[in-house]
Design a protein around this motif. Sequence first.
Motif, PDB file in Angstrom:
ATOM      1  N   ASN A 246       0.938  -1.342   0.075  1.00  0.00           N
ATOM      2  CA  ASN A 246       0.007   0.012   0.166  1.00  0.00           C
ATOM      3  C   ASN A 246       1.084   1.020  -0.470  1.00  0.00           C
ATOM      4  N   VAL A 247      -0.056   2.814   0.274  1.00  0.00           N
ATOM      5  CA  VAL A 247       0.785   3.656  -0.238  1.00  0.00           C
ATOM      6  C   VAL A 247       1.885   3.523   1.024  1.00  0.00           C
ATOM      7  N   ARG A 257      -9.720   3.733  -1.302  1.00  0.00           N
ATOM      8  CA  ARG A 257     -10.157   5.429  -1.327  1.00  0.00           C
ATOM      9  C   ARG A 257     -11.157   5.875  -2.551  1.00  0.00           C
ATOM     10  N   ASP A 260     -11.094   3.710  -5.903  1.00  0.00           N
ATOM     11  CA  ASP A 260     -10.160   3.012  -6.795  1.00  0.00           C
ATOM     12  C   ASP A 260      -9.191   2.615  -5.156  1.00  0.00           C
ATOM     13  N   TYR A 261      -8.383   1.470  -5.885  1.00  0.00           N
ATOM     14  CA  TYR A 261      -6.773   1.034  -5.075  1.00  0.00           C
ATOM     15  C   TYR A 261      -5.265   2.089  -5.442  1.00  0.00           C
ATOM     16  N   PHE A 262      -4.849   2.058  -4.596  1.00  0.00           N
ATOM     17  CA  PHE A 262      -3.351   2.458  -4.412  1.00  0.00           C
ATOM     18  C   PHE A 262      -2.557   2.246  -3.682  1.00  0.00           C
ATOM     19  N   THR A 264       1.653   1.081  -4.350  1.00  0.00           N
ATOM     20  CA  THR A 264       3.123   1.355  -4.626  1.00  0.00           C
ATOM     21  C   THR A 264       4.231   0.784  -5.210  1.00  0.00           C
ATOM     22  N   LYS A 295      -0.082   7.496 -10.601  1.00  0.00           N
ATOM     23  CA  LYS A 295      -0.449   8.895 -10.323  1.00  0.00           C
ATOM     24  C   LYS A 295       1.380   9.818  -9.565  1.00  0.00           C
ATOM     25  N   THR A 312       4.005   5.090  -7.473  1.00  0.00           N
ATOM     26  CA  THR A 312       2.734   5.445  -6.654  1.00  0.00           C
ATOM     27  C   THR A 312       1.541   4.986  -8.435  1.00  0.00           C
ATOM     28  N   PHE A 313       0.425   3.670  -8.501  1.00  0.00           N
ATOM     29  CA  PHE A 313      -0.115   3.755  -9.518  1.00  0.00           C
ATOM     30  C   PHE A 313      -1.883   3.111  -8.895  1.00  0.00           C
ATOM     31  N   ARG A 314      -2.649   3.759  -9.817  1.00  0.00           N
ATOM     32  CA  ARG A 314      -4.267   3.893  -9.697  1.00  0.00           C
ATOM     33  C   ARG A 314      -4.596   2.244  -9.820  1.00  0.00           C
TER      34      ARG A 314
END
Length: 384
Positions: A246-247, A257, A260-262, A264, A295, A312-314
């Motif tokens: 996760n981020v 969130r 969407d999911y973020f 890393t 992102k 980091t990507f969506r």
Amino acid sequence: MLILFFTSGCSHKIEVYELDQPPCDLSDCKPTIKVFMENSGSMDGYMAEGSKLKDAVFSYITDLMSLSDTIELNYINSKIIPFKGTTKQYIKALNPGSFKEYGGDRSNSDLSNMLDSVFMHTLDSTICIFVSDCILDLPGTDASKFFNNCKISIKESVAKAKNRVHNLGIEILKMESEFNGNYYYQNGCVEKLSDMTRPYYIWIIGNSKILASINNRASISSLKKYGLSEMVSFVCEFNPSFTISNVAGASKIITPRNGDYFVTIKANLGESLQPEDVLLKKDNYSFFNPSLSIKSIQRVAKNDPKYTHCITFRVPESINNMEDNLILSVSNLPEWISVTNDFTGRHIRTNHLKTTGIQYIIEGVNEAFKKQAIASLKFGIKRI
């Protein structure tokens, strides 16, 4: 009933995981360093006392001395001429008088042949450094055919080196230095230049894992104070070490969130050998699944010894279980190469920061590596 069905049938969390982590590498080995300084007549003008070229070469070789058990110093023109002496003596001997004394054909050196000789000396545990103005000696007629033949010749030399050297990497640095001396161009013409700034190039060639380790300890960016203005790098495709989470970097379980999911990825992209502007550009990254999107990309703090960049990507909430690749690739050569290229060698006072044929030289290298991604990071996503 429909609300109950979707609530019970869909998970609102995903788990991310890494795939195909790379094996141990060669980054801790101490390579043999071989330096090849072109000593053709066209290089004499860079050899004035206090020139940035001398300072750049001396500084960089000095940085490498602690990273290698063996450093071999050479001149090169029509042949390779070993230098027997210390690094200080080598730098001191960078002058037209010594160049003539050490011999070889200084009047008409073939750049393709010189590069081929340098590539032939590159082994898995050998790093070769080639310093040259990289000016192509144009014939009197049909320059376009000459340029293309040179490009093909360099492409073949690089292709042979790729077959021989595991994970071949090539870094080409455009440097600038004072120039006081004769400038030679088409049809044997000569023009005397004084207090002019002219480009030259440092090629760093070897196993990309070892080059990455060297770059980490002897930073190329330190050469900016000695005239480094641009660079371009080439590598075979590789699988970087990375971790996905996760981020916050605290868990592989991720909740959505704002729909969407973020996710890393922290990755070690040092082996890509790419300058920072390439590694921080979103357009240079892609996924197989177009619904995933970058992102942000950031440099990791220097106190992290394992990774260089944080990506980091969506991921859309509708995503199902899947495997994908994050691909780093560069589709075009940087613009500075075409801007620096000169087609005739004439009008040097206007084109003093250009190099005859440099575009074709670098295109030859590029074509030997073409149609390859630089890095591939394979990961998986599953609903839990």
